[in-house]
Design an enzyme around this catalytic site. Structure first.
Site: not given
Ligand code: HPA
Length: 283
Positions: A34, A65, A87, A89-90, A117, A212-213, A236, A248
């Site tokens: 991302s 996608h 991922h 988590y999918e 990201a 998460m990756s 963030n 998200h």
């Molecule tokens: N946590 C997990 N994954 C993320 C975050 C986060 O704060 N920001 C972007 N991907």
């Protein structure tokens, strides 16, 4: 666990397809996370191929996608970009990128440049900052290599993120007058964001960013014998470190704001790899 009876023939036909369409492999592969997708526009003489044509690649579950490889050059460096990754988590399965990464290695790729990201755990890396990954923490303690045969499964992770490639990234940032942080990336399984207590624990462990990756792919890539570099875009402050609630949408918004800078830095890093003596000339 990886099903070799299915994956091996899929890798063979994937490599045949890549050879047929693109010729010899570029030395460098980039996984676009991302915020990094803008880098695709830097690829010259780009040829695109959907993952649906590559049986060992993760097959897109959500229609619309972009899941494709893009092959071309940035400066003097040939590159293959992967738009879209599986991922954990999918599906709960952390082996989703095994076929893609093993195909790249079998094709002849040498370097895997991962981008993602992340949430920042450090005030000196506010949203919009870029961080070079020096090391990682596998917080879920999940491995894509569970069930793999042979002694190669005991992969040395003491220098998973290649020193020479990290130096190259730092030099590129200096030349561009770009502030590049460096630190430890902590993998959180997701898809929920972390709690503030988890973030305090990760910080105490020595993590600088959370996402998460990336970690399953780094493990798979090191097992396959690829050299790895990782770049994280802070979208963030991690949970509990700012007044803002995490969504998200917020992370996507920041990814978009910083995307151009991230992509242009990535382009410079890739272009500069053409001068790295340890990479095979001409690839
Ligand atoms: N946590 C997990 N994954 C993320 C975050 C986060 O704060 N920001 C972007 N991907």
């Amino acid at each position: 666990m990886i099903n070799h009876a299915i994956l091996k023939p899929a890798i063979t036909s994937t490599v045949a397809k890549l050879n047929e369409l693109f010729g010899a492999a570029p030395a460098v592969a980039v996984v676009l996370g991302s915020g990094w997708a803008g880098a695709v526009s830097l690829v010259q003489n780009a040829k695109h191929l959907s993952y649906t044509e590559l049986p060992a690649f993760p097959q897109p579950k959500v229609e619309g996608h972009v899941n494709e490889v893009v092959v071309g050059t940035i400066g003097a460096q040939r590159v293959v970009m992967l738009r879209g990754r599986a991922h954990t988590y999918e599906s709960g399965d952390c082996t989703g990128m095994a076929g893609a990464l093993r195909s790249l290695k079998a094709w002849g790729v040498q370097v895997l440049l991962q981008t993602n990201a992340s949430g920042s755990l450090r005030s000196h890396m506010p949203p919009g900052s870029l961080m070079l990954i020096s090391d990682h923490i596998n917080a879920p303690q999940r491995s894509p290599l569970v069930g793999e045969p042979g002694s190669e499964r005991f992969v040395d992770m003491s220098c998973a993120y290649d020193l020479e490639l990290r130096q190259h990234a730092k030099k590129t940032a200096q030349a561009q007058n770009l502030k590049l942080g460096e630190g430890v990336y902590c993998w959180a399984l997701g898809p929920q964001f972390e709690t503030p207590a988890e973030i305090r624990m990760f910080a105490a462990w020595g993590a600088d960013a959370v996402g998460m990756s990336t970690v399953p792919e780094t493990i798979l890539a090191r097992h396959a014998g690829l050299r790895v570099m990782g770049l994280a875009l802070m979208t963030n402050m991690a949970a509990g470190l700012s007044a803002e609630a995490l969504t998200h949408a917020l992370t996507l918004q920041q990814a978009q704001l910083s995307g151009e800078r991230a992509a242009s830095f990535l382009g410079a890093v890739v272009a500069g790899l053409a001068e790295l003596p340890s990479l095979q000339a001409g690839a």
